[in-house]
Motif scaffolding. Sequence first.
Motif, PDB file in Angstrom:
ATOM      1  N   ILE A   9      41.354  51.712  46.408  1.00 28.09           N
ATOM      2  CA  ILE A   9      40.437  52.704  45.815  1.00 28.09           C
ATOM      3  C   ILE A   9      39.377  52.019  44.964  1.00 28.09           C
ATOM      4  CG2 ILE A   9      42.157  54.558  45.703  1.00 28.09           C
ATOM      5  CD1 ILE A   9      42.400  53.788  42.637  1.00 28.09           C
ATOM      6  N   ARG A  10      38.355  52.794  44.618  1.00 19.65           N
ATOM      7  CA  ARG A  10      37.425  52.406  43.546  1.00 19.65           C
ATOM      8  C   ARG A  10      37.551  53.490  42.473  1.00 19.65           C
ATOM      9  NH1 ARG A  10      31.964  51.004  46.429  1.00 19.65           N
ATOM     10  NH2 ARG A  10      31.235  51.094  44.265  1.00 19.65           N
ATOM     11  N   SER A  11      36.416  53.932  41.912  1.00 19.24           N
ATOM     12  CA  SER A  11      36.563  54.853  40.767  1.00 19.24           C
ATOM     13  C   SER A  11      36.583  56.335  41.151  1.00 19.24           C
ATOM     14  CB  SER A  11      35.456  54.602  39.742  1.00 19.24           C
ATOM     15  OG  SER A  11      34.203  54.751  40.342  1.00 19.24           O
ATOM     16  N   ALA A  12      36.201  56.664  42.385  1.00 22.55           N
ATOM     17  CA  ALA A  12      36.057  58.096  42.714  1.00 22.55           C
ATOM     18  C   ALA A  12      37.381  58.751  43.103  1.00 22.55           C
ATOM     19  CB  ALA A  12      35.026  58.256  43.835  1.00 22.55           C
TER      20      ALA A  12
ATOM     21  N   ALA B  29      39.704  48.215  43.677  1.00 21.54           N
ATOM     22  CA  ALA B  29      38.641  47.241  43.927  1.00 21.54           C
ATOM     23  C   ALA B  29      37.598  47.367  42.819  1.00 21.54           C
ATOM     24  CB  ALA B  29      38.035  47.476  45.300  1.00 21.54           C
ATOM     25  N   GLY B  30      37.981  46.931  41.637  1.00 23.94           N
ATOM     26  CA  GLY B  30      37.137  47.040  40.449  1.00 23.94           C
ATOM     27  C   GLY B  30      38.035  46.909  39.230  1.00 23.94           C
ATOM     28  N   VAL B  31      37.553  47.366  38.080  1.00 27.43           N
ATOM     29  CA  VAL B  31      38.272  47.109  36.835  1.00 27.43           C
ATOM     30  C   VAL B  31      38.997  48.345  36.295  1.00 27.43           C
ATOM     31  CG1 VAL B  31      38.026  46.374  34.435  1.00 27.43           C
ATOM     32  CG2 VAL B  31      36.678  45.273  36.218  1.00 27.43           C
ATOM     33  N   GLY B  32      38.228  49.412  36.010  1.00 26.29           N
ATOM     34  CA  GLY B  32      38.777  50.560  35.285  1.00 26.29           C
ATOM     35  C   GLY B  32      39.941  51.207  36.034  1.00 26.29           C
ATOM     36  N   LEU B  33      41.018  51.466  35.307  1.00 24.48           N
ATOM     37  CA  LEU B  33      42.198  52.109  35.913  1.00 24.48           C
ATOM     38  C   LEU B  33      42.417  53.501  35.336  1.00 24.48           C
ATOM     39  CD1 LEU B  33      44.588  49.016  36.044  1.00 24.48           C
ATOM     40  CD2 LEU B  33      43.652  50.281  37.994  1.00 24.48           C
TER      41      LEU B  33
ATOM     42  N   SER C 259      36.075  40.677  39.139  1.00 27.41           N
ATOM     43  CA  SER C 259      35.160  40.840  40.270  1.00 27.41           C
ATOM     44  C   SER C 259      33.740  41.224  39.861  1.00 27.41           C
ATOM     45  CB  SER C 259      35.724  41.892  41.226  1.00 27.41           C
ATOM     46  OG  SER C 259      35.901  43.124  40.541  1.00 27.41           O
ATOM     47  N   ASN C 260      33.614  42.035  38.819  1.00 30.75           N
ATOM     48  CA  ASN C 260      32.273  42.588  38.563  1.00 30.75           C
ATOM     49  C   ASN C 260      31.731  42.333  37.158  1.00 30.75           C
ATOM     50  OD1 ASN C 260      33.669  44.533  37.051  1.00 30.75           O
ATOM     51  ND2 ASN C 260      33.812  45.939  38.799  1.00 30.75           N
ATOM     52  N   THR C 261      32.400  41.442  36.421  1.00 32.92           N
ATOM     53  CA  THR C 261      31.981  41.140  35.037  1.00 32.92           C
ATOM     54  C   THR C 261      30.501  40.753  34.983  1.00 32.92           C
ATOM     55  OG1 THR C 261      34.210  40.263  34.739  1.00 32.92           O
ATOM     56  CG2 THR C 261      32.623  39.775  33.008  1.00 32.92           C
TER      57      THR C 261
ATOM     58  N   PRO D 201      23.113  55.665  38.223  1.00 32.25           N
ATOM     59  CA  PRO D 201      24.252  56.342  38.860  1.00 32.25           C
ATOM     60  C   PRO D 201      25.484  55.441  39.027  1.00 32.25           C
ATOM     61  CG  PRO D 201      22.629  55.728  40.510  1.00 32.25           C
ATOM     62  CD  PRO D 201      22.070  55.272  39.190  1.00 32.25           C
ATOM     63  N   HIS D 202      26.060  55.008  37.924  1.00 31.54           N
ATOM     64  CA  HIS D 202      27.287  54.182  37.921  1.00 31.54           C
ATOM     65  C   HIS D 202      27.122  52.976  38.859  1.00 31.54           C
ATOM     66  CE1 HIS D 202      31.912  54.374  37.213  1.00 31.54           C
ATOM     67  NE2 HIS D 202      31.507  53.114  37.354  1.00 31.54           N
ATOM     68  N   ILE D 203      26.117  52.156  38.522  1.00 33.27           N
ATOM     69  CA  ILE D 203      25.815  51.001  39.391  1.00 33.27           C
ATOM     70  C   ILE D 203      26.154  49.674  38.725  1.00 33.27           C
ATOM     71  CG2 ILE D 203      24.030  52.140  40.771  1.00 33.27           C
ATOM     72  CD1 ILE D 203      21.940  50.671  38.933  1.00 33.27           C
TER      73      ILE D 203
ATOM     74  N   ALA E  50      29.422  41.508  43.613  1.00 37.49           N
ATOM     75  CA  ALA E  50      30.595  42.106  42.962  1.00 37.49           C
ATOM     76  C   ALA E  50      31.432  42.895  43.960  1.00 37.49           C
ATOM     77  CB  ALA E  50      30.151  43.009  41.815  1.00 37.49           C
ATOM     78  N   GLN E  51      30.763  43.614  44.848  1.00 37.34           N
ATOM     79  CA  GLN E  51      31.525  44.431  45.796  1.00 37.34           C
ATOM     80  C   GLN E  51      32.310  43.568  46.768  1.00 37.34           C
ATOM     81  OE1 GLN E  51      32.340  47.556  45.554  1.00 37.34           O
ATOM     82  NE2 GLN E  51      31.201  47.436  43.648  1.00 37.34           N
ATOM     83  N   TYR E  52      31.740  42.417  47.144  1.00 34.58           N
ATOM     84  CA  TYR E  52      32.502  41.511  48.014  1.00 34.58           C
ATOM     85  C   TYR E  52      33.749  41.014  47.269  1.00 34.58           C
ATOM     86  CZ  TYR E  52      34.228  37.567  50.505  1.00 34.58           C
ATOM     87  OH  TYR E  52      35.094  36.714  51.134  1.00 34.58           O
TER      88      TYR E  52
HETATM   89  O1  LIG Z   1      33.711  50.273  41.939  1.00 39.12           O
HETATM   90  C1  LIG Z   1      33.431  51.257  41.275  1.00 39.12           C
HETATM   91  O2  LIG Z   1      33.756  52.333  41.672  1.00 39.12           O
HETATM   92  C2  LIG Z   1      32.679  51.125  39.993  1.00 39.12           C
HETATM   93  C3  LIG Z   1      33.088  49.956  39.183  1.00 39.12           C
HETATM   94  C4  LIG Z   1      33.798  50.322  37.946  1.00 39.12           C
HETATM   95  O3  LIG Z   1      33.472  51.271  37.284  1.00 39.12           O
HETATM   96  C5  LIG Z   1      34.916  49.488  37.516  1.00 39.12           C
HETATM   97  O4  LIG Z   1      35.159  48.432  38.139  1.00 39.12           O
HETATM   98  O5  LIG Z   1      35.586  49.863  36.548  1.00 39.12           O
END
Ligand SMILES: O=C(O)CCC(=O)C(=O)O
Length: 312
Positions: free
Chosen positions: A49-52, A72-76, A97-99, A278-280, A287-289
């Motif tokens: 998952i990501r954030s959605a 696939a990112g940071v926030g949980l 990944s996205n710092t 928009p949450h970019i 970062a996405q890779y």
């Molecule tokens: O990948 C996402 O959905 C956004 C990145 C993000 O907010 C996060 O990694 O916490």
Amino acid sequence: MAQPVVLIADPLDAAALEGLGADFDVRHCDGSDRGRLLAALPAADALIIRSATRVDREALAAAPRLRIVARAGVGLDNVDLAAAREAGVEVVNAPDSNTTSVAELTVGLILALLRHIPAAGASVRAGEWNRSAFQGEELSGKTVGILGFGRIGRLVARRLAAFDARLLAHDPHVPDGVAEELGVEPVRFDALMRRSDVLTVHLPRTPATTGIIGTAALAMAKPTLRLVNTSRGGIVDESALETALKDKRVAGAALDVFAVEPATHNGLLAYDNVLPTPHIGAGTRDAQYRAGRDAVSAVRRALLPEGGPARP
Ligand SMILES: O=C(O)CCC(=O)C(=O)O
Ligand SMILES: NC(=O)C1=CN([C@@H]2O[C@H](COP(=O)(O)OP(=O)(O)OC[C@H]3O[C@@H](n4cnc5c(N)ncnc54)[C@H](O)[C@@H]3O)[C@@H](O)[C@H]2O)C=CC1
């Protein structure tokens, strides 16, 4: 024997997924469509998952085979970690990944606010050439407060060091000496709010951080404060911010994240001195890779003996 099912519920970088189909039955669904998510989960051995996509108790109950949720990112904050623990489901994120991408966006937003870059561009596009309307301010000599001094907060400090700004940070969980080593003065929350010309927020959303930038905090701020939030919606209390903007007790805000996303109808969009994105924060190819690659590695480790065959 049937291959384990990997359910991908948010858009992921295609290159990061290469080769996954050789070892797994890879399925996709739109995780923000609750019905489709719940219909797809019973077969899933792993969920990426990501954030959605919200992984709550109901989603976990619908997934009896699930062994891992890979973010696939940071926030949980979109995963019920306690419910996952109870269900015996491992949860991993991709912390590094996205710092860089978020730190770079943050610096961009600070400069965009101080120099009115989006509004100046829009004005030229509208046929105007109004040089005096967009007089801005230098970052040099300003005091920048960093709220949350983890991976992103520290990288923002490193990047801002080149601008000759005075840097403050508040983070009660950071060991002594870490901030000073980066040329940053550690301060209490109230000092951060009082002294900052620019305040940039890099916190996780938790019960303790939700609404931390609210009426009381904003009342301490300079009326010239520029607020930047590239962390999570809800950490800044949007109605408190709107009141402060209306009363001219805050000079501007750049917001990459909102309490409710998509935020296309958010009341803050009515303010000229609000710069929304928009949450970019993590929205770079780089970062996405990395985020997709790290999530896939975690799934391989969890589902295949010895992490599975080595892949190029
Ligand atoms: O990948 C996402 O959905 C956004 C990145 C993000 O907010 C996060 O990694 O916490
Ligand atoms: N806009 C976007 O696309 C992205 C947003 N994010 C957000 O940024 C957040 C931060 O990311 P990282 O820096 O990688 O996380 P991190 O875990 O390295 O840093 C967070 C820091 O906040 C501190 N903290 C926690 N509660 C605090 C409090 N009450 N007061 C002060 N400090 C507190 C922690 O001690 C930690 O040092 C993530 O949790 C995520 O929500 C992350 C990546 C992309």
